[in-house]
Design an enzyme around this catalytic site. Structure first.
Site, short mmCIF file in Angstrom:
data_model
loop_
_atom_site.label_atom_id
_atom_site.label_comp_id
_atom_site.label_asym_id
_atom_site.label_seq_id
_atom_site.Cartn_x
_atom_site.Cartn_y
_atom_site.Cartn_z
N LYS A 245 1.27 37.64 -61.24
CA LYS A 245 -0.08 38.08 -60.90
C LYS A 245 -0.14 39.59 -60.65
O LYS A 245 -1.11 40.24 -61.01
CB LYS A 245 -0.54 37.37 -59.62
CG LYS A 245 -1.12 36.01 -59.91
CD LYS A 245 -2.18 35.64 -58.87
CE LYS A 245 -2.79 34.32 -59.24
NZ LYS A 245 -2.36 33.22 -58.40
N ARG A 246 0.90 40.10 -60.04
CA ARG A 246 0.88 41.51 -59.66
C ARG A 246 0.82 42.43 -60.89
O ARG A 246 0.38 43.58 -60.79
CB ARG A 246 2.08 41.73 -58.74
CG ARG A 246 3.02 42.77 -58.95
CD ARG A 246 4.17 42.57 -57.95
NE ARG A 246 5.31 42.02 -58.64
CZ ARG A 246 6.09 42.75 -59.41
NH1 ARG A 246 5.83 44.02 -59.61
NH2 ARG A 246 7.12 42.20 -60.01
#
Ligand code: GLU
Length: 472
Positions: A245-246
């Site tokens: 996600k990052r």
């Protein structure tokens, strides 16, 4: 005479969220391989996790694949609908003595694991019901059904990407096939479906490699031939860490939103994990012709957004002007700005020069801002400089009638007119072009002056000059 196997591949996403970019690549590889072999590519929606599977996620899979141009053969198969068949196989194994009922309660299993951990042993199920007499079954406990996996020896997979992968059978536990509520597990469903669908080649992420060892035990128990496996390394982010996600941009839809063309994304994803010599730009037709499992890379690849944009720029330059104008029209409509026929005609007119410099479809949209701006257009302060110089506005006022007199409005005719005008006044061409460009576009990002004039058309050009000019 041995006949050649008809290749059947499949894409088997779990519809629990977005269509992940890694899954899209898996779909692409399976699709290309099937098309390359003249085989069949099937789609199986693994919707057995009822709590997490959503209709939106199913739509995201269909939409994402269609956008990428990946078509599947026949109707999609929904795994949950096949639960009875999965149960039937578990029952068959039970009957043959190849599976057994396990009455261990969740609490008991937890204690087993805790003890194993404390003693530094493997925490896999210890087979406590494997050979126990069913008459010992405790009352009131619904059993799970477990596979009697081989206890000794090795399970070896000849993986098309990873090579020979060996699992010690002692490390493969007696996995659950049916839960105590009678629902089939993922491991059972996958194997039964792949067998029933006649899948000959599985290409998927290497996060499933250990599953392949366990699944092989199940194929063996049923006396089925396991498909060939090819486990590809997962995609990593630009920093080398596994994509998460990052890193952002996890779903295919994000790439569409970034203004990428599907064929550019396909080309990018193809090269991210597969190679054919040093070839970088590979059309879908070419990919179908070339795709083989031998070209799959063993090392994980990193996402490189600059490379993706470079490829996209290439595909934009090779896309038909009308098609690009349609994209621009759609993107403007998405922003709530419908383009008029006249504006669209101007967009098409300008497209050959717009697309030369665009890396994304958004660059094309940004490039038409000046074209569709309402009069009087806003002029960027820096750009206005030449227009604000002494005599510049007066010069434009004198230029206007010369342009108005033109019977033909083409690149050649406006160029001839502008050059004649500059020569007659003994002005460098820039002295005329720069203020004119400012008056017509208001932005530093516009194409060349002749293209701008032709795209705007004669009437709009004259009107914009008039907006900025002063009476001489
Ligand atoms: N449904 C699994 C996933 O989305 C894939 C299963 C498989 O390819 O065997 O990761």
């Amino acid at each position: 005479m041995a006949s050649k196997t008809h290749v059947i591949t499949r894409f088997a996403p779990s519809p629990t969220g977005i269509l992940h970019i890694g899954n899209a690549r898996t779909a692409l590889f399976n699709w290309l391989y099937a098309r390359h072999c003249g085989g069949t590519f099937l789609l199986r929606v693994e919707d057995t996790d009822r709590a997490r599977s959503t209709p939106e996620a199913i739509d995201a899979i269909f939409d994402g694949l269609s956008w990428l141009g990946i078509d599947w053969d026949g109707d999609p198969i929904f795994q949950f609908a096949r639960a009875d068949r999965h149960r039937e196989v578990a029952e068959e194994l039970l009957k043959k003595g190849l599976a057994y009922k396990c009455y261990a309660t969740p609490q008991e299993l937890q204690e087993m694991r805790d003890k194993a951990r404390a003693e530094g042993r493997s925490m896999t199920y210890d087979g406590r019901w494997r050979d126990r007499d069913p008459s010992e079954a405790p009352a009131g406990v619904d059993p799970v059904i477990r596979l009697k996996t081989a206890n000794e020896g090795l399970t070896i997979i000849e993986d098309k990407v990873q090579g020979s992968v060996t699992f010690k059978n002692t490390e493969i536990d007696d996995m659950v096939l049916l839960r105590s509520d009678g629902t089939p597990t993922y491991m059972l469903s996958v194997v039964v479906d792949d067998h029933d669908m006649g899948v000959t080649q599985i290409i998927r992420g290497d996060d499933h490699l250990s599953n392949a060892g366990r699944q092989t035990q199940l194929y063996n128990a049923m006396g089925w031939t396991a498909p060939d496996f090819a486990h590809v390394p997962l995609i990593h982010g630009p920093d080398g860490a596994k994509l998460s996600k990052r890193h952002g941009a996890l779903g295919v839809a994000s790439y569409r939103d970034m203004g990428l063309l599907p064929e550019a994304l396909c080309n990018y994803l193809l090269r991210l994990g597969w190679s054919h010599g040093d070839d970088e730009i590979i059309s879908t037709e070419q990919a179908i012709e070339w795709f083989d499992l031998g070209g799959l890379n063993k090392a994980p690849a990193r996402l490189d957004f600059a490379k993706m944009e470079y490829l996209n720029g290439h595909y934009i330059r090779h896309t038909d002007d009308g098609v690009l104008a349609d994209h621009v029209e759609q993107l403007m409509a998405d922003k709530g700005q419908a383009l008029s026929e006249d504006q669209l005609a101007r967009v098409r007119e300008l497209m050959p020069s717009l697309k030369e410099r665009a890396k994304t479809l958004h660059d094309l949209v940004a490039g038409i801002d000046f074209l569709i701006a309402a009069r009087p257009i806003v002029i960027d302060e820096k750009v206005a400089k030449p227009l604000n110089q002494d005599g510049a506005r007066e010069m434009l006022t004198e230029l206007a009638p010369q342009l108005a007199a033109l019977n033909h409005w083409t690149m050649e005719s406006v160029e001839t007119a502008l050059r004649a005008f500059a020569d007659a006044r003994d002005l460098g061409f820039g002295k005329v072009a720069q203020p004119l460009r400012a008056a017509l576009t208001g932005t530093p990002n516009a194409p060349g002056i002749f293209e701008v004039m032709v795209a705007l058309g004669q009437a709009e050009t004259l009107a914009r000059i008039e907006d900025q000019a002063v009476a001489a």
